[in-house]
Design a protein around this motif. Structure first.
Motif, PDB file in Angstrom:
ATOM      1  N   ILE A   1     -16.086 -10.284 -10.952  1.00  0.00           N
ATOM      2  CA  ILE A   1     -14.799  -9.440 -10.366  1.00  0.00           C
ATOM      3  C   ILE A   1     -15.352  -8.783  -9.255  1.00  0.00           C
ATOM      4  O   ILE A   1     -14.664  -9.069  -8.047  1.00  0.00           O
ATOM      5  N   GLU A   2     -16.633  -8.225  -9.132  1.00  0.00           N
ATOM      6  CA  GLU A   2     -16.916  -7.446  -7.901  1.00  0.00           C
ATOM      7  C   GLU A   2     -17.730  -8.358  -6.803  1.00  0.00           C
ATOM      8  O   GLU A   2     -17.359  -8.026  -5.633  1.00  0.00           O
ATOM      9  N   GLN A   3     -17.796  -9.646  -7.194  1.00  0.00           N
ATOM     10  CA  GLN A   3     -18.320 -10.439  -6.138  1.00  0.00           C
ATOM     11  C   GLN A   3     -17.135 -11.323  -5.550  1.00  0.00           C
ATOM     12  O   GLN A   3     -17.093 -11.898  -4.378  1.00  0.00           O
ATOM     13  N   HIS A   4     -16.022 -11.456  -6.375  1.00  0.00           N
ATOM     14  CA  HIS A   4     -14.962 -12.067  -5.927  1.00  0.00           C
ATOM     15  C   HIS A   4     -13.469 -11.443  -5.856  1.00  0.00           C
ATOM     16  O   HIS A   4     -12.560 -11.970  -5.925  1.00  0.00           O
ATOM     17  N   TYR A   5     -13.673 -10.133  -5.465  1.00  0.00           N
ATOM     18  CA  TYR A   5     -12.518  -9.189  -5.546  1.00  0.00           C
ATOM     19  C   TYR A   5     -11.410  -9.636  -4.526  1.00  0.00           C
ATOM     20  O   TYR A   5     -10.467  -9.252  -4.717  1.00  0.00           O
ATOM     21  N   MET A   6     -11.750 -10.331  -3.512  1.00  0.00           N
ATOM     22  CA  MET A   6     -10.843 -10.738  -2.546  1.00  0.00           C
ATOM     23  C   MET A   6      -9.977 -11.839  -2.819  1.00  0.00           C
ATOM     24  O   MET A   6      -8.976 -12.233  -2.484  1.00  0.00           O
ATOM     25  N   ASP A   7     -10.417 -12.629  -4.061  1.00  0.00           N
ATOM     26  CA  ASP A   7      -9.668 -13.718  -4.718  1.00  0.00           C
ATOM     27  C   ASP A   7      -8.520 -13.161  -5.679  1.00  0.00           C
ATOM     28  O   ASP A   7      -8.685 -12.161  -6.291  1.00  0.00           O
ATOM     29  N   ARG A   8      -7.634 -14.212  -6.259  1.00  0.00           N
ATOM     30  CA  ARG A   8      -6.939 -14.025  -7.177  1.00  0.00           C
ATOM     31  C   ARG A   8      -7.617 -14.321  -8.643  1.00  0.00           C
ATOM     32  O   ARG A   8      -7.888 -15.404  -8.726  1.00  0.00           O
ATOM     33  N   ILE A   9      -7.664 -13.396  -9.416  1.00  0.00           N
ATOM     34  CA  ILE A   9      -8.498 -13.388 -10.389  1.00  0.00           C
ATOM     35  C   ILE A   9      -7.683 -13.225 -11.943  1.00  0.00           C
ATOM     36  O   ILE A   9      -6.982 -12.256 -11.802  1.00  0.00           O
TER      37      ILE A   9
ATOM     38  N   TYR B   1      -9.512  -2.845 -13.991  1.00  0.00           N
ATOM     39  CA  TYR B   1     -10.867  -2.884 -13.384  1.00  0.00           C
ATOM     40  C   TYR B   1     -10.678  -3.788 -12.196  1.00  0.00           C
ATOM     41  O   TYR B   1     -11.414  -3.507 -10.942  1.00  0.00           O
ATOM     42  N   ILE B   2     -10.216  -4.872 -12.047  1.00  0.00           N
ATOM     43  CA  ILE B   2      -9.660  -5.703 -10.980  1.00  0.00           C
ATOM     44  C   ILE B   2      -9.072  -4.826  -9.793  1.00  0.00           C
ATOM     45  O   ILE B   2      -9.628  -4.905  -8.704  1.00  0.00           O
ATOM     46  N   GLN B   3      -8.032  -4.095 -10.176  1.00  0.00           N
ATOM     47  CA  GLN B   3      -7.364  -3.083  -9.224  1.00  0.00           C
ATOM     48  C   GLN B   3      -8.397  -2.117  -8.551  1.00  0.00           C
ATOM     49  O   GLN B   3      -8.290  -1.849  -7.524  1.00  0.00           O
ATOM     50  N   ARG B   4      -9.395  -1.542  -9.587  1.00  0.00           N
ATOM     51  CA  ARG B   4     -10.073  -0.690  -9.033  1.00  0.00           C
ATOM     52  C   ARG B   4     -11.348  -1.073  -7.966  1.00  0.00           C
ATOM     53  O   ARG B   4     -11.620  -0.399  -7.147  1.00  0.00           O
ATOM     54  N   VAL B   5     -11.867  -2.169  -8.473  1.00  0.00           N
ATOM     55  CA  VAL B   5     -12.710  -2.867  -7.541  1.00  0.00           C
ATOM     56  C   VAL B   5     -12.199  -3.053  -6.197  1.00  0.00           C
ATOM     57  O   VAL B   5     -12.741  -2.833  -5.084  1.00  0.00           O
ATOM     58  N   LYS B   6     -10.904  -3.630  -6.154  1.00  0.00           N
ATOM     59  CA  LYS B   6     -10.183  -3.973  -4.815  1.00  0.00           C
ATOM     60  C   LYS B   6     -10.026  -2.707  -4.124  1.00  0.00           C
ATOM     61  O   LYS B   6     -10.207  -2.524  -2.781  1.00  0.00           O
ATOM     62  N   MET B   7      -9.591  -1.562  -4.730  1.00  0.00           N
ATOM     63  CA  MET B   7      -9.256  -0.350  -4.078  1.00  0.00           C
ATOM     64  C   MET B   7     -10.355   0.200  -3.518  1.00  0.00           C
ATOM     65  O   MET B   7     -10.322   0.737  -2.598  1.00  0.00           O
TER      66      MET B   7
END
Length: 323
Positions: free
Chosen positions: A226-234, A265-271
């Motif tokens: 997730i942290e390496q691909h946060y810019m993608d749709r996961i 978690y995905i949201q928090r990493v993106k934010m």
């Protein structure tokens, strides 16, 4: 007269002892200047006649020993420093005294990571508590029975109070002043100490730290992806397939390991990535939004505010200007 006992634990943060004393004695002075009687009797209460702090840099001499205080009205538990487990061990004698005072009718307020000391008494079990956001994961691990609300500046429940990180304890002190005096005196104190009274959340100051103190290697791999691909749709399904595990199992284990759902978690990493962009770059709101994988401005603004307590524009203006 309100009797206030400010504890002087071993390994305490000196400012978290001096500042409460300054606040309440200053309010006494304000009252006298207004032609009123002083309200607070403030004492520093310790386990020894002298307490050496910060590797001997500071020495505080309590006014009275814990064993000699039979009854008090308000106990202030200051922030502690260093290794938390060691701090709890060396201050173990304080715990039953705090419990006895609470059951005798006293209020108890913890400042910053003094919440660990308060939680160690068991008084906070089943109750809401705040502490420094940096120590949130450790607090949850050590005190799973306590409801940690790490975004809050102040919590209050059943005569138990806590404050968020570092200087936010001034807001709790001000809150206690208003409770025991009145709004007018609290406003005067806020102006004297230059305290921003409208703060109720430490969310804008939180830096999201990867919650990897657990031992679930599968979940750690999911976090790293997730942290390496946060810019993608996961999607959860994508992660489950990649890790050769069932979706329900992944969601259950992820929540248990990190206290967040996969989506959270995905949201928090993106934010967190968006916050760093606002702090260090001159991209506009839409450019930052697209860079962290969002295409819906309304959704991006809503989630950003939920995480930080500020709109993207407010956050950018606050921290870019500071930089």
């Amino acid at each position: 007269m309100v009797h206030i006992s400010i504890l002087v634990p071993y390994t305490a943060v000196p400012a978290a002892i001096v500042d409460p004393r300054y606040m309440f004695t200053a309010v006494n002075g304000f009252l006298v200047n207004a032609g009123k009687e002083p309200l607070f009797h403030v004492q520093l209460v310790g386990l020894a006649r002298e307490v050496s702090l910060n590797d001997g840099l500071f020495t505080i001499r309590p006014d009275v020993l814990v064993k000699d205080v039979k009854k008090t009205d308000l106990v202030i538990v200051p922030a502690i420093s260093g290794d938390v487990d060691a701090a709890l061990d060396v201050n173990e004698e304080l715990l039953p005294w705090i419990v006895d005072q609470y059951h005798g009718g006293a209020e108890v307020a913890s400042l910053c990571i003094g919440a660990f000391l308060l939680a160690a008494t068991g008084l906070m079990d089943g109750k809401a508590c705040s502490t420094h956001w940096l120590y949130a994961d450790l607090f949850r691990e050590m005190f799973p029975e306590v409801q940690l609300v790490d975004d809050k500046i102040i919590t209050e429940q059943n005569r138990l109070y806590s404050s968020g990180g570092a200087n936010s304890y001034w807001n709790l002190l001000l809150y206690l002043v208003e409770k025991h005096t009145d709004r007018e005196m609290a406003i005067l104190a806020s102006k004297y100490f230059v305290i921003e009274t409208m703060r109720n959340s430490q969310s804008p100051f939180i830096i999201f730290k990867s919650q990897k103190t657990h031992k679930d290697e599968t979940i750690r791999k999911a976090q790293e992806y997730i942290e390496q691909h946060y810019m993608d749709r996961i999607s959860v399904e994508q992660l489950a397939d990649m890790l050769a595990t069932g979706r329900r199992s992944l969601e259950r284990r992820f929540k248990a390991a990190t206290t967040n759902t996969v989506a959270e978690y995905i949201q928090r990493v993106k934010m967190e990535a968006a916050k760093k962009s606002f702090e260090t770059r001159r991209d506009n709101i839409n450019e930052v939004m697209y860079s962290v994988g969002y295409t819906d401005p309304k959704a991006f603004r809503s989630i950003f505010r939920k995480v930080t307590g500020l709109s993207p524009v407010e956050y950018r203006n606050k921290y870019r200007r500071s930089a």
